[in-house]
Write a protein that holds these residues in place. Structure first.
Motif, PDB file in Angstrom:
ATOM      1  N   VAL A  98     -41.701 -16.325   8.207  1.00  0.00           N
ATOM      2  CA  VAL A  98     -40.300 -15.917   8.235  1.00  0.00           C
ATOM      3  C   VAL A  98     -40.259 -14.397   8.187  1.00  0.00           C
ATOM      4  O   VAL A  98     -40.833 -13.778   7.289  1.00  0.00           O
ATOM      5  N   SER A  99     -39.595 -13.812   9.188  1.00  0.00           N
ATOM      6  CA  SER A  99     -39.451 -12.355   9.208  1.00  0.00           C
ATOM      7  C   SER A  99     -37.976 -12.010   9.163  1.00  0.00           C
ATOM      8  O   SER A  99     -37.144 -12.696   9.767  1.00  0.00           O
ATOM      9  N   ALA A 100     -37.663 -10.984   8.431  1.00  0.00           N
ATOM     10  CA  ALA A 100     -36.268 -10.572   8.265  1.00  0.00           C
ATOM     11  C   ALA A 100     -36.124  -9.112   8.647  1.00  0.00           C
ATOM     12  O   ALA A 100     -36.923  -8.271   8.242  1.00  0.00           O
ATOM     13  N   ASP A 101     -35.091  -8.842   9.421  1.00  0.00           N
ATOM     14  CA  ASP A 101     -34.728  -7.474   9.776  1.00  0.00           C
ATOM     15  C   ASP A 101     -33.366  -7.204   9.160  1.00  0.00           C
ATOM     16  O   ASP A 101     -32.385  -7.881   9.490  1.00  0.00           O
ATOM     17  N   VAL A 102     -33.322  -6.257   8.241  1.00  0.00           N
ATOM     18  CA  VAL A 102     -32.086  -5.893   7.561  1.00  0.00           C
ATOM     19  C   VAL A 102     -31.743  -4.474   7.994  1.00  0.00           C
ATOM     20  O   VAL A 102     -32.515  -3.551   7.763  1.00  0.00           O
ATOM     21  N   ALA A 103     -30.584  -4.327   8.646  1.00  0.00           N
ATOM     22  CA  ALA A 103     -30.211  -3.017   9.187  1.00  0.00           C
ATOM     23  C   ALA A 103     -28.814  -2.631   8.723  1.00  0.00           C
ATOM     24  O   ALA A 103     -27.919  -3.474   8.641  1.00  0.00           O
ATOM     25  N   VAL A 129     -24.082  -4.527   6.341  1.00  0.00           N
ATOM     26  CA  VAL A 129     -25.493  -4.791   6.608  1.00  0.00           C
ATOM     27  C   VAL A 129     -25.585  -5.976   7.568  1.00  0.00           C
ATOM     28  O   VAL A 129     -24.880  -6.971   7.404  1.00  0.00           O
ATOM     29  N   ALA A 130     -26.480  -5.869   8.562  1.00  0.00           N
ATOM     30  CA  ALA A 130     -26.720  -6.955   9.508  1.00  0.00           C
ATOM     31  C   ALA A 130     -28.076  -7.578   9.215  1.00  0.00           C
ATOM     32  O   ALA A 130     -29.058  -6.876   8.947  1.00  0.00           O
ATOM     33  N   PHE A 131     -28.120  -8.911   9.262  1.00  0.00           N
ATOM     34  CA  PHE A 131     -29.347  -9.664   9.022  1.00  0.00           C
ATOM     35  C   PHE A 131     -29.785 -10.334  10.320  1.00  0.00           C
ATOM     36  O   PHE A 131     -28.977 -10.924  11.022  1.00  0.00           O
ATOM     37  N   ASP A 132     -31.076 -10.265  10.611  1.00  0.00           N
ATOM     38  CA  ASP A 132     -31.669 -10.968  11.751  1.00  0.00           C
ATOM     39  C   ASP A 132     -32.954 -11.600  11.233  1.00  0.00           C
ATOM     40  O   ASP A 132     -33.936 -10.902  10.970  1.00  0.00           O
ATOM     41  N   ILE A 133     -32.939 -12.923  11.066  1.00  0.00           N
ATOM     42  CA  ILE A 133     -34.060 -13.628  10.448  1.00  0.00           C
ATOM     43  C   ILE A 133     -34.651 -14.603  11.456  1.00  0.00           C
ATOM     44  O   ILE A 133     -33.935 -15.368  12.096  1.00  0.00           O
ATOM     45  N   ARG A 141     -33.744 -18.424  15.293  1.00  0.00           N
ATOM     46  CA  ARG A 141     -33.280 -17.056  15.013  1.00  0.00           C
ATOM     47  C   ARG A 141     -31.878 -17.134  14.411  1.00  0.00           C
ATOM     48  O   ARG A 141     -30.971 -17.702  15.005  1.00  0.00           O
ATOM     49  N   TYR A 142     -31.721 -16.549  13.242  1.00  0.00           N
ATOM     50  CA  TYR A 142     -30.488 -16.655  12.476  1.00  0.00           C
ATOM     51  C   TYR A 142     -29.945 -15.257  12.218  1.00  0.00           C
ATOM     52  O   TYR A 142     -30.684 -14.367  11.797  1.00  0.00           O
ATOM     53  N   ARG A 143     -28.620 -15.097  12.456  1.00  0.00           N
ATOM     54  CA  ARG A 143     -28.016 -13.765  12.317  1.00  0.00           C
ATOM     55  C   ARG A 143     -26.720 -13.855  11.523  1.00  0.00           C
ATOM     56  O   ARG A 143     -26.015 -14.863  11.561  1.00  0.00           O
ATOM     57  N   GLY A 144     -26.412 -12.761  10.855  1.00  0.00           N
ATOM     58  CA  GLY A 144     -25.171 -12.659  10.103  1.00  0.00           C
ATOM     59  C   GLY A 144     -24.998 -11.245   9.589  1.00  0.00           C
ATOM     60  O   GLY A 144     -25.857 -10.386   9.796  1.00  0.00           O
ATOM     61  N   ALA A 145     -23.875 -11.001   8.919  1.00  0.00           N
ATOM     62  CA  ALA A 145     -23.580  -9.662   8.404  1.00  0.00           C
ATOM     63  C   ALA A 145     -22.837  -9.757   7.079  1.00  0.00           C
ATOM     64  O   ALA A 145     -22.089 -10.705   6.841  1.00  0.00           O
ATOM     65  N   ALA A 146     -23.069  -8.777   6.251  1.00  0.00           N
ATOM     66  CA  ALA A 146     -22.351  -8.647   4.981  1.00  0.00           C
ATOM     67  C   ALA A 146     -21.596  -7.330   5.010  1.00  0.00           C
ATOM     68  O   ALA A 146     -22.109  -6.320   5.500  1.00  0.00           O
ATOM     69  N   GLU A 147     -20.386  -7.359   4.496  1.00  0.00           N
ATOM     70  CA  GLU A 147     -19.555  -6.159   4.498  1.00  0.00           C
ATOM     71  C   GLU A 147     -19.519  -5.524   3.123  1.00  0.00           C
ATOM     72  O   GLU A 147     -19.770  -6.174   2.120  1.00  0.00           O
ATOM     73  N   ARG A 177     -37.619  -7.151  -2.356  1.00  0.00           N
ATOM     74  CA  ARG A 177     -36.824  -5.953  -2.635  1.00  0.00           C
ATOM     75  C   ARG A 177     -36.584  -5.191  -1.334  1.00  0.00           C
ATOM     76  O   ARG A 177     -37.490  -5.049  -0.522  1.00  0.00           O
ATOM     77  N   VAL A 178     -35.351  -4.733  -1.175  1.00  0.00           N
ATOM     78  CA  VAL A 178     -35.005  -3.899  -0.025  1.00  0.00           C
ATOM     79  C   VAL A 178     -34.261  -2.686  -0.524  1.00  0.00           C
ATOM     80  O   VAL A 178     -33.519  -2.744  -1.505  1.00  0.00           O
ATOM     81  N   MET A 179     -34.449  -1.573   0.151  1.00  0.00           N
ATOM     82  CA  MET A 179     -33.747  -0.338  -0.160  1.00  0.00           C
ATOM     83  C   MET A 179     -32.794  -0.034   0.975  1.00  0.00           C
ATOM     84  O   MET A 179     -33.216   0.125   2.114  1.00  0.00           O
ATOM     85  N   LEU A 180     -31.513   0.005   0.663  1.00  0.00           N
ATOM     86  CA  LEU A 180     -30.502   0.311   1.663  1.00  0.00           C
ATOM     87  C   LEU A 180     -30.064   1.755   1.472  1.00  0.00           C
ATOM     88  O   LEU A 180     -29.662   2.145   0.382  1.00  0.00           O
ATOM     89  N   LYS A 181     -30.125   2.518   2.534  1.00  0.00           N
ATOM     90  CA  LYS A 181     -29.745   3.933   2.457  1.00  0.00           C
ATOM     91  C   LYS A 181     -28.415   4.157   3.113  1.00  0.00           C
ATOM     92  O   LYS A 181     -27.944   3.418   3.907  1.00  0.00           O
TER      93      LYS A 181
END
Length: 169
Positions: A78-83, A89-93, A133-139, A165-169
């Protein structure tokens, strides 16, 4: 030789028993009031309760171990891209099985858990676009250090769980 009487008549400072008593009472009274305020602030801002019933959590521990064992046996990748986006924030898993084939038909959710307060947590149910492939977003997600929790379910069965753990800038 000067006496105490002569010093007080000259306007000198005189330490009496009453002055010492009131100074000690005032000092310890101030410390007590400060401690009461600090205790009240600490208890009112964070109760320290993480699990409502530690007894139930302890009973469910073996089930968690069994679920982790079953997850390891599935050998999923499982790979996750958090942008960061303009408004959140957008999630692409991506979920693949041990042979590299995409795994579809799952109910995947991503939770950004705050280290400070559960009130700041953001949970998003992701939609499956192409298979696996699963996508979504958090506001309204603020910058900082977050715990990303990914859950993949099929019905009532949790097939995959990951905490990173993720660091959001």
């Amino acid at each position: 030789m000067t006496t105490v009487e002569n010093m007080s008549k000259d306007g000198g400072f005189r330490v009496t028993g009453r002055l010492v008593l009131f100074s000690l009472i005032g000092f310890f009274g101030l410390i007590t009031v400060a401690n009461i305020i600090m205790i009240w602030l600490a208890v009112s801002t964070n109760t320290g309760v993480v699990e409502a019933s530690s007894y139930r959590a302890g009973n469910a521990y073996q089930a968690e171990l069994d679920a982790a064992q079953a997850q390891a046996e599935r050998n999923w990748a499982v790979s996750a891209d958090v942008a960061r986006t303009a408004d959140g924030v957008a999630f692409d898993i991506s979920v693949r099985d041990g042979d590299g084939a995409p795994v579809g038909g799952l109910e995947v959710s991503a939770t950004l858990a705050s280290h400070v307060s559960q009130a700041d947590d953001r949970r998003v149910t992701l939609a499956e676009g192409e298979i696996g492939r699963y996508r979504g977003a958090a506001e309204a997600v603020v910058s900082g250090n977050w715990l990303l929790i990914i859950d993949a379910m099929r019905g009532d069965d949790r097939l995959y769980r990951s905490e990173n753990r993720v660091m959001l800038k």
